[in-house]
Design an enzyme around this catalytic site. Structure first.
Site, PDB file in Angstrom:
ATOM      1  N   GLY A  30     -28.251  59.764  26.039  1.00 58.21           N
ATOM      2  CA  GLY A  30     -27.317  60.789  25.602  1.00 58.21           C
ATOM      3  C   GLY A  30     -26.649  61.554  26.721  1.00 58.21           C
ATOM      4  CB  CYS A 239     -16.302  47.808  -2.271  1.00 52.44           C
ATOM      5  SG  CYS A 239     -15.107  46.595  -1.643  1.00 52.44           S
ATOM      6  CB  CYS A 242     -17.626  43.159  -2.113  1.00 50.53           C
ATOM      7  SG  CYS A 242     -18.232  44.680  -1.359  1.00 50.53           S
ATOM      8  CB  CYS A 264     -16.065  47.101   2.521  1.00 51.96           C
ATOM      9  SG  CYS A 264     -17.293  46.980   1.221  1.00 51.96           S
ATOM     10  CB  CYS A 270     -15.899  43.521   2.363  1.00 55.63           C
ATOM     11  SG  CYS A 270     -15.161  43.746   0.740  1.00 55.63           S
TER      12      CYS A 270
END
Lengths: 275, 354, 191
Positions: A30, A239, A242, A264, A270
């Site tokens: 980080g 979605c 899908c 998606c 997807c």
């Protein structure tokens, strides 16, 4: 492969410099490590940091996937994928499962990553404190002292004003209980995937000349308060292609009478569900 | 009709590039512009691109200008990207502009001085009337040439230095900073600042310098000297132990003389602001010298109140390759982030509605 | 003459493979890696040490070699171009045959903890000997590392390094072609 340039475009001295920065970045999860970012043949803002990191990591046996907004077919993803196909001759893929290195802008793939994969993020503004304190000389001191009170105050002001934190992307995270980090402009929905990821995550900011990292299996927490815990949100739809109810969705305008299709953002996810 | 995801990015990119090439060429009935024409007839554009692109090569700069259709920031970017992969053979010795073969040399602080005032190929006293004869073209009559009488023309700052009226030139110590290899860190020393300014955007430097004149960090400047001409570039290979000349550069140097009231430890004396530009870049060199001096506010114990006195602000934003990249990247897709903003906004509005 | 011994056979590909091994090792503390395509450096430089130096050191990095590596100095200087320093406190890379005094090496600063030394220590063996329990970033569950050739009290020495975090040294342990990394973020306990 393009003649006249080294494997993966960068010269070996530049790669060494980036590799040294990457090792330090992994050792201090980080923490932003300054590096001698080079001018790349793509403009700053187009992913020069991610490209330099990928170029320093990439080998001839790697399989590369490049996504922008979760999709492999966005023009800049296409352009970067081509760049490495030309300069390194590596195999490219759109399948998350097949890739050993995934360079991304603004998303983390939906499919759970593996320990043998590396996710490389393109980062525009690596400094999570920049919106509170524009001077990098000052923010450097704040990181040195772990002085992150100002960020907590900002989040708390949001809560008193809106009832919850209004940051929807690039939501700041605390890494390994020590460093405040920008996850890059991924939607807050993706933040939980940063935590205890099996894959190594590398972040490259070319214009700002910073590299940072989250090693695998590292604690990454989105800043929050006990009475206002972090919530990952998505559009409340399935979605339209899908049927997925667990993926982040794009909102596509289908007509000028308010018609919308939610689908998606991760095109490989997807397509895999529809296959 | 079912929604079909947008595909064919690759074909779209190829088509865009083909169109770009066609647009660059323009009307095929008109003669194609040659790189040699750009290099010899658009010299000021070439100079600017060399400075901001950080490469002294007139032909490559001319090629970049042609490729960029005259967009000088884009041309500088092309040169920078080219430069990034070049190997380094050696570091040169500091240029000795005192030994310049000048094409122009003026001072605003002395009426006359050794070596004299020398206008050179300047636009300073042209009347800005569009020259319609130029549209027709033609070869101008040869300009009369004077022979400079002095081999070395002393620098105005050295003249002032004899009396101790101006601060001495800083003594170079050790390896200078190199922003192309090390990222900027603050507080940045003067070597790093000068390098950043030398590559900085001419418009940005100009506006900042102008702002100091209008009171946002006044520096009381006088143009001590501007000189432009050829200067030798030397390296000292360790195996030789002495300097050898490897070529010449045309550069423009501006030395500002700035008032300084003095402090508890330093008596009042003139201070310096320094500007150097590849080629004939007088506006750039003067603006750079103003900004260099204003950035020294901290070191000279002056109040820093204007933006041109804020080292981090100036250096972080003077590079136009970085600036244009980040401003222009906003046109890349951001729909994932926008979507997340939409959801938050809908939520906030939904909660606010009774 | 040690300069006759070559560096990497394929400098670009070998450096990339060595780097990936080092990166993977840093990302997974205690995990054993082998540096493939390792060259044949002059003794007592181990193959993995040589590969790491060829991969990471150059004219921009100060390097300190313990006196035991005197016979390899010329080879290292020639193949990496790295300047060798007399005081290990100045070094970005420190190569030693026994664990040096950590207080003599650069641990970086609070604002730039990355300006710390990377310490390469050649040990007798990895996978046998004294056992340590590792936990921290890179480790899903605590791991065990066995090393022959680290001093008594290594866990305490490391705890002192860990206490400096985010300052601190990063340690690469090498035996032959084998490599194990202990980044400063890892917690080491005797066990």
């Amino acid at each position: 492969m393009t003649q006249g340039y080294n494997f993966a475009y960068l010269d070996e001295q530049t790669k060494r410099m980036i590799r040294r920065a990457l090792l330090k970045a992994v050792a201090i999860p980080g923490h932003q490590v300054p590096f001698g970012s080079r001018e790349m043949p793509l403009p700053y803002g187009w992913g020069t940091g991610g490209i330099q990191v990928t170029a320093a990591v990439l080998g001839a046996d790697d399989v590369l996937k490049v996504i922008d907004q979760g999709a492999d077919d966005t023009t800049n993803a296409v352009s970067i994928r081509r760049f490495f196909a030309r300069t390194a001759g590596v195999r490219t893929t759109t399948r998350t499962a097949e890739a050993t290195i995934i360079q991304t802008r603004h998303r983390i793939p939906e499919r759970k990553l593996r320990e043998d994969q590396i996710l490389v993020y393109q980062v525009p503004l690596p400094e999570p404190l920049a919106k509170l304190e524009p001077s990098r000389a000052e923010t450097k001191k704040m990181h040195a002292l772990a002085d992150y009170g100002a960020m907590h105050v900002k989040l708390y002001e949001d809560i008193t004003r809106y009832g919850h934190v209004s940051i929807s992307y690039d939501y700041p995270v605390m890494v390994n209980f020590r460093h405040l980090m920008s996850p890059s402009p991924i939607p807050a929905f993706d933040n939980p995937k940063l935590h205890m990821s099996p894959a190594l995550q590398l972040f490259g900011a070319g214009r700002e000349k910073r590299i940072y990292a989250v090693p695998p299996w590292t604690t990454v927490t989105s800043l929050d308060f006990e009475d206002h815990p972090f919530r990952a949100t998505r559009a409340p739809h399935a979605c339209g292609l899908c049927g997925a109810t667990d993926s982040y969705l794009d909102e596509v305008v289908t007509d000028d009478r308010g018609g919308r299709l939610f689908c998606c953002s991760d095109t490989d996810y997807c397509a895999g569900r529809r296959a | 009709m079912a929604y079909v995801a947008v595909k064919g990015g690759e074909r779209a990119i190829d088509a865009a590039h083909a169109w770009l090439a066609e647009a660059r060429r323009g009307d095929p009935a008109v003669d194609e512009i040659g790189v040699d024409q750009i290099a010899s007839q658009l010299g000021r554009a070439v100079d600017r691109v060399m400075a901001e692109g950080s490469v002294y090569d007139r032909d490559l700069a001319a090629l970049a200008i042609k490729q960029a259709q005259g967009d000088l920031i884009e041309a500088a970017f092309l040169l920078r990207a080219y430069r990034a992969t070049l190997p380094r053979f050696a570091a040169t010795l500091p240029l000795d502009t005192g030994r310049m073969r000048p094409l122009r040399r003026i001072s605003a602080v002395f009426k006359d001085l050794p070596g004299g005032q020398m206008l050179g190929p300047t636009t300073d006293y042209t009347h800005r009337l569009l020259d319609f004869a130029l549209a027709e073209g033609g070869t101008p009559p040869p300009a009369p040439l004077a022979t400079p009488d002095a081999a070395d023309i002393p620098r105005v700052h050295d003249i002032l230095g004899h009396e101790g009226l101006i601060e001495p030139d800083p003594v170079a110590g050790g390896e200078p900073a190199d922003l192309t290899r090390q990222p900027l860190a603050f507080p940045a020393a003067r070597d790093a600042r000068l390098q950043a300014l030398a590559r900085g955007d001419e418009g940005f430097l100009l506006s900042l310098g102008y702002a100091t004149q209008r009171g946002y960090g006044h520096t009381h400047p006088f143009v001590g000297e501007i000189r432009m001409g050829e200067v030798a570039v030397e390296i000292e290979p360790p195996e030789l132990g002495f300097a050898i000349e490897i070529g010449d550069l045309v550069v423009t140097e501006c030395q500002m003389v700035n008032q300084f009231a003095g402090s508890k430890t330093t008596p009042a004396q003139f201070t310096r602001g320094y500007g150097l530009a590849f080629g004939q870049g007088e506006r750039r060199a003067m603006a750079m010298a103003l900004v260099d001096r204003s950035l020294r506010a901290g070191e000279l114990g002056e109040d820093a109140t204007g933006p041109a006195q804020d080292v981090e602000f100036v250096l972080s934003h003077c590079d136009n390759i970085e600036a244009t990249g980040f401003v222009e990247h906003l046109k890349l897709p951001h729909y994932v982030d926008f979507q997340s903003e939409l959801e938050v906004l809908r939520r906030i509005r939904g909660e606010a509605t009774p | 003459m040690s300069l006759d011994l070559p560096g990497f056979a394929d400098p670009v590909a070998d450096a990339q493979r060595s780097f990936r091994a080092a990166l993977d090792a840093m990302a997974h503390p205690g995990q054993l890696h082998r540096l493939g395509g390792a060259p044949h450096p002059p003794p007592p430089l181990a193959a993995a040490t040589a590969a790491l130096l060829l991969t990471l050191a150059d004219a921009d990095t100060w390097l300190w070699l313990a006196p035991a590596f005197a016979a390899a100095r010329e080879w290292v200087a020639f193949h990496t171009g790295a300047p060798l320093c007399a005081d290990p406190a100045d070094a970005a890379f420190v190569v030693a045959d026994t664990l040096p005094d950590f207080s003599r090496l650069s641990a970086g600063s609070d604002e730039a903890p990355e300006d710390s030394a990377t310490l390469i220590v050649q040990v007798a063996a990895i996978g046998e000997g004294r056992r340590f329990r590792l936990s921290g970033p890179g480790l899903r569950t605590p791991a065990t590392l066995a090393v022959a050739g680290l001093p008594d009290g290594f866990a305490e020495i490391w705890a002192g390094n860990r206490a400096l975090y985010p300052r601190g040294l990063d340690l690469l342990l090498v035996a032959g072609a084998a490599l194990v990394a202990l980044p400063r973020s890892v917690t080491v306990e005797a066990g």
